[in-house]
Motif scaffolding. Sequence first.
Motif, PDB file in Angstrom:
ATOM      1  N   GLN A   1      13.026  35.454  41.803  1.00 51.48           N
ATOM      2  CA  GLN A   1      11.603  35.362  41.515  1.00 51.48           C
ATOM      3  C   GLN A   1      11.115  33.959  41.837  1.00 51.48           C
ATOM      4  OE1 GLN A   1      11.468  36.552  37.373  1.00 51.48           O
ATOM      5  NE2 GLN A   1      10.860  38.635  37.920  1.00 51.48           N
ATOM      6  N   MET A   2      10.003  33.878  42.546  1.00 50.23           N
ATOM      7  CA  MET A   2       9.360  32.598  42.783  1.00 50.23           C
ATOM      8  C   MET A   2       8.192  32.502  41.813  1.00 50.23           C
ATOM      9  SD  MET A   2       9.446  29.747  44.554  1.00 50.23           S
ATOM     10  CE  MET A   2      10.167  29.983  46.186  1.00 50.23           C
ATOM     11  N   GLY A   3       8.352  31.645  40.797  1.00 51.63           N
ATOM     12  CA  GLY A   3       7.279  31.420  39.849  1.00 51.63           C
ATOM     13  C   GLY A   3       6.447  30.226  40.276  1.00 51.63           C
ATOM     14  N   LEU A   4       5.133  30.384  40.240  1.00 53.81           N
ATOM     15  CA  LEU A   4       4.229  29.306  40.607  1.00 53.81           C
ATOM     16  C   LEU A   4       3.290  29.040  39.436  1.00 53.81           C
ATOM     17  CD1 LEU A   4       4.337  31.373  43.464  1.00 53.81           C
ATOM     18  CD2 LEU A   4       3.888  29.068  44.287  1.00 53.81           C
ATOM     19  N   GLY A   5       3.116  27.764  39.111  1.00 54.64           N
ATOM     20  CA  GLY A   5       2.291  27.419  37.967  1.00 54.64           C
ATOM     21  C   GLY A   5       1.429  26.208  38.230  1.00 54.64           C
ATOM     22  N   TRP A   6       0.376  26.066  37.432  1.00 54.88           N
ATOM     23  CA  TRP A   6      -0.552  24.953  37.574  1.00 54.88           C
ATOM     24  C   TRP A   6      -1.396  24.856  36.314  1.00 54.88           C
ATOM     25  CZ3 TRP A   6      -0.469  29.240  40.785  1.00 54.88           C
ATOM     26  CH2 TRP A   6      -1.405  30.244  40.502  1.00 54.88           C
ATOM     27  N   GLU A   7      -2.036  23.724  36.136  1.00 57.94           N
ATOM     28  CA  GLU A   7      -2.965  23.498  35.028  1.00 57.94           C
ATOM     29  C   GLU A   7      -4.195  22.781  35.581  1.00 57.94           C
ATOM     30  OE1 GLU A   7      -2.719  24.493  31.953  1.00 57.94           O
ATOM     31  OE2 GLU A   7      -0.643  25.203  31.956  1.00 57.94           O
ATOM     32  N   PRO A   8      -5.374  22.987  34.942  1.00 58.80           N
ATOM     33  CA  PRO A   8      -6.539  22.175  35.328  1.00 58.80           C
ATOM     34  C   PRO A   8      -6.268  20.700  35.028  1.00 58.80           C
ATOM     35  CG  PRO A   8      -7.196  24.075  33.996  1.00 58.80           C
ATOM     36  CD  PRO A   8      -5.694  23.975  33.913  1.00 58.80           C
ATOM     37  N   ALA A   9      -6.731  19.824  35.894  1.00 62.04           N
ATOM     38  CA  ALA A   9      -6.508  18.395  35.699  1.00 62.04           C
ATOM     39  C   ALA A   9      -7.491  17.828  34.688  1.00 62.04           C
ATOM     40  CB  ALA A   9      -6.665  17.659  37.029  1.00 62.04           C
ATOM     41  N   TYR A  10      -7.025  16.876  33.893  1.00 66.56           N
ATOM     42  CA  TYR A  10      -7.875  16.112  32.984  1.00 66.56           C
ATOM     43  C   TYR A  10      -8.707  17.010  32.061  1.00 66.56           C
ATOM     44  CZ  TYR A  10      -6.768  13.077  36.897  1.00 66.56           C
ATOM     45  OH  TYR A  10      -6.119  12.419  37.891  1.00 66.56           O
ATOM     46  N   ARG A  11      -8.092  18.068  31.553  1.00 70.96           N
ATOM     47  CA  ARG A  11      -8.775  18.997  30.651  1.00 70.96           C
ATOM     48  C   ARG A  11     -10.050  19.550  31.281  1.00 70.96           C
ATOM     49  NH1 ARG A  11      -8.242  16.080  24.674  1.00 70.96           N
ATOM     50  NH2 ARG A  11      -5.967  16.000  24.649  1.00 70.96           N
ATOM     51  N   GLY A  12      -9.967  19.797  32.567  1.00 68.97           N
ATOM     52  CA  GLY A  12     -11.124  20.323  33.290  1.00 68.97           C
ATOM     53  C   GLY A  12     -11.325  21.793  33.007  1.00 68.97           C
ATOM     54  N   LYS A  13     -12.291  22.380  33.711  1.00 73.61           N
ATOM     55  CA  LYS A  13     -12.585  23.795  33.517  1.00 73.61           C
ATOM     56  C   LYS A  13     -11.466  24.644  34.108  1.00 73.61           C
ATOM     57  CE  LYS A  13     -15.346  23.897  37.763  1.00 73.61           C
ATOM     58  NZ  LYS A  13     -16.666  24.212  38.352  1.00 73.61           N
ATOM     59  N   ASP A  14     -11.483  25.915  33.738  1.00 71.19           N
ATOM     60  CA  ASP A  14     -10.480  26.833  34.265  1.00 71.19           C
ATOM     61  C   ASP A  14     -10.469  26.779  35.787  1.00 71.19           C
ATOM     62  OD1 ASP A  14     -10.044  27.560  31.685  1.00 71.19           O
ATOM     63  OD2 ASP A  14     -11.114  29.469  31.803  1.00 71.19           O
ATOM     64  N   ILE A  15      -9.296  26.955  36.343  1.00 64.73           N
ATOM     65  CA  ILE A  15      -9.180  26.936  37.804  1.00 64.73           C
ATOM     66  C   ILE A  15      -8.444  28.182  38.256  1.00 64.73           C
ATOM     67  CG2 ILE A  15      -7.072  25.522  37.742  1.00 64.73           C
ATOM     68  CD1 ILE A  15      -8.223  24.175  40.353  1.00 64.73           C
ATOM     69  N   ASP A  16      -9.020  28.900  39.170  1.00 63.11           N
ATOM     70  CA  ASP A  16      -8.470  30.168  39.660  1.00 63.11           C
ATOM     71  C   ASP A  16      -7.771  29.931  40.984  1.00 63.11           C
ATOM     72  OD1 ASP A  16      -7.871  32.734  40.352  1.00 63.11           O
ATOM     73  OD2 ASP A  16      -9.924  33.322  40.845  1.00 63.11           O
ATOM     74  N   LEU A  17      -6.452  29.864  40.929  1.00 61.60           N
ATOM     75  CA  LEU A  17      -5.657  29.735  42.142  1.00 61.60           C
ATOM     76  C   LEU A  17      -4.925  31.045  42.408  1.00 61.60           C
ATOM     77  CD1 LEU A  17      -4.103  26.157  41.753  1.00 61.60           C
ATOM     78  CD2 LEU A  17      -6.240  26.817  42.840  1.00 61.60           C
ATOM     79  N   ASP A  18      -4.623  31.279  43.659  1.00 53.81           N
ATOM     80  CA  ASP A  18      -3.958  32.516  44.069  1.00 53.81           C
ATOM     81  C   ASP A  18      -2.658  32.196  44.784  1.00 53.81           C
ATOM     82  OD1 ASP A  18      -6.202  34.031  43.180  1.00 53.81           O
ATOM     83  OD2 ASP A  18      -7.246  33.529  45.047  1.00 53.81           O
ATOM     84  N   ALA A  19      -1.554  32.719  44.260  1.00 55.67           N
ATOM     85  CA  ALA A  19      -0.246  32.546  44.883  1.00 55.67           C
ATOM     86  C   ALA A  19       0.021  33.703  45.829  1.00 55.67           C
ATOM     87  CB  ALA A  19       0.848  32.459  43.825  1.00 55.67           C
ATOM     88  N   SER A  20       0.657  33.401  46.946  1.00 55.14           N
ATOM     89  CA  SER A  20       0.946  34.412  47.959  1.00 55.14           C
ATOM     90  C   SER A  20       2.269  34.087  48.631  1.00 55.14           C
ATOM     91  CB  SER A  20      -0.159  34.451  49.030  1.00 55.14           C
ATOM     92  OG  SER A  20      -1.440  34.526  48.460  1.00 55.14           O
ATOM     93  N   VAL A  21       2.813  35.062  49.342  1.00 53.29           N
ATOM     94  CA  VAL A  21       3.956  34.822  50.211  1.00 53.29           C
ATOM     95  C   VAL A  21       3.685  35.513  51.536  1.00 53.29           C
ATOM     96  CG1 VAL A  21       5.264  36.808  49.312  1.00 53.29           C
ATOM     97  CG2 VAL A  21       6.468  34.940  50.472  1.00 53.29           C
TER      98      VAL A  21
ATOM     99  N   GLU B   1      14.299  42.207  60.147  1.00 56.69           N
ATOM    100  CA  GLU B   1      13.199  41.623  60.906  1.00 56.69           C
ATOM    101  C   GLU B   1      12.510  40.497  60.144  1.00 56.69           C
ATOM    102  OE1 GLU B   1       9.849  44.914  59.510  1.00 56.69           O
ATOM    103  OE2 GLU B   1       9.976  44.290  61.581  1.00 56.69           O
ATOM    104  N   VAL B   2      12.710  40.415  58.822  1.00 63.94           N
ATOM    105  CA  VAL B   2      12.111  39.349  58.027  1.00 63.94           C
ATOM    106  C   VAL B   2      13.088  38.176  57.991  1.00 63.94           C
ATOM    107  CG1 VAL B   2      11.240  38.640  55.767  1.00 63.94           C
ATOM    108  CG2 VAL B   2      10.760  40.943  56.635  1.00 63.94           C
ATOM    109  N   THR B   3      12.734  37.080  58.631  1.00 64.89           N
ATOM    110  CA  THR B   3      13.628  35.918  58.707  1.00 64.89           C
ATOM    111  C   THR B   3      13.040  34.671  58.065  1.00 64.89           C
ATOM    112  OG1 THR B   3      12.756  35.353  60.891  1.00 64.89           O
ATOM    113  CG2 THR B   3      14.706  36.778  60.820  1.00 64.89           C
ATOM    114  N   GLY B   4      11.776  34.712  57.690  1.00 62.56           N
ATOM    115  CA  GLY B   4      11.145  33.548  57.064  1.00 62.56           C
ATOM    116  C   GLY B   4      10.088  33.966  56.066  1.00 62.56           C
ATOM    117  N   LEU B   5      10.031  33.279  54.920  1.00 61.43           N
ATOM    118  CA  LEU B   5       9.016  33.507  53.893  1.00 61.43           C
ATOM    119  C   LEU B   5       8.392  32.157  53.547  1.00 61.43           C
ATOM    120  CD1 LEU B   5      11.037  35.817  51.447  1.00 61.43           C
ATOM    121  CD2 LEU B   5       9.412  36.562  53.187  1.00 61.43           C
ATOM    122  N   VAL B   6       7.073  32.086  53.532  1.00 59.84           N
ATOM    123  CA  VAL B   6       6.374  30.863  53.141  1.00 59.84           C
ATOM    124  C   VAL B   6       5.502  31.177  51.925  1.00 59.84           C
ATOM    125  CG1 VAL B   6       4.780  29.036  53.825  1.00 59.84           C
ATOM    126  CG2 VAL B   6       6.372  29.994  55.508  1.00 59.84           C
TER     127      VAL B   6
END
Length: 402
Positions: free
Chosen positions: A242-262, A315-320
């Motif tokens: 499993q590739m877990g990706l995490g983040w937090e808003p900087a400096y107690r900023g507003k919510d931030i909606d990020l999208d993780a993909s492969v 056929e799958v040789t690379g994942l980013v």
Amino acid sequence: MTPGSNIPLSTARVTVDVAAPVRLDVSGLLLTADGKVRSDDDFIFYNQPSGPGVTYRSGGGTAPDAITVDTAAVPPGIEKIVVTASPDAAGQTFQGIEPTATIRNADDSSVLATFTPPQLGSETALVVVEIYLRNGAWKARAVGQGYANGLAGIATDFGVSVEEPAPAAAPVAPPQPVTPPPPAPAPTMRPPVAPPAPPMSTPAAPAPGAGKINLDKGRVSLQKNQTVSLVKGGRPLLSQVQMGLGWEPAYRGKDIDLDASVIAYGPQRNHIDSCYFGKLQIVNGAIRHSGDNLTGEGGGDDEVITVDLGRLPQEVTGLVFTVNSFSGQKFTEVAKAYCRLLDASTGEELVRFDLTSAEPQTGVMMAKLIRQFSGEWEMTAMGDFVKSRTVRGMVKPAAQSL
């Protein structure tokens, strides 16, 4: 073939692939009668895969990289195409590595000749073979000329400019080939005459002393551009991860909606499919996405992508793995962004990469997994920022990173 020997080409289109026990970067240079390129456009490699009459094909880690020459399409004034090779790992030499070039008919893949350069040692790049024009006929010659200053030394020797100027330094002797050019009926290539050149625009090298890391000593914490081989106890990891990706808003900023993909790629850096919040499964369920997190708040991973390495098609040789800000917030507004690889069956954290810098961009390539010739996978920390709010805009830069 032996060094200096040559064969006439019985076909107009030939492919030269170079195989070795390790991954190699293979390139081609179109040269005029004075042994120089006309411009940087005559340097054909993975970041510039096509030129007049010459194309590059990536093996993606599961097959050798190759250069194809269509002699009928080579422009007037080009009399030679040299095929070069260098180990993909930064600083690795050809000591103990026996690369073999195979010259094939590009139309039916039949073998015309093979060549293994002998007695290699401290070379970090080779001119392996050359396709050249003599008295109106095209031929192939085995070369095996080694350079100790890498592919940049070869490129500079043949007139290709590098991206950054060399820093000022005390005068040094010009680099010389580690192994002399082989004798041949026709004039051989000119020896290097330029001072050592800085690396070309290839992916950055691992941190000094990083070497090849595996999982034998437990969890691995990577720095940017470091690579870990997913091997434990001598056996490649081919279970679910499993590739877990995490983040937090900087400096107690507003919510931030990020999208993780492969993004999944084939052996020629061809885009196979992308897994993200709008497409939660790809490649027959071997890659699955946990779904969208709209705020980034709370502890633990914000989004998780599960990859069944054993079920991935060949056929799958690379994942980013990428993260994007669809709402347009920049990564300078994000804190504590990271990715971590876990054993899906035990929850054990295997590899972690913490993003320690930020740029005012809306996309970042966090990490990549590359399938090697031997079947195991390697994970490399990236942390490269891109101007893109969606995974669609990441497909091309991610392909170039492989």
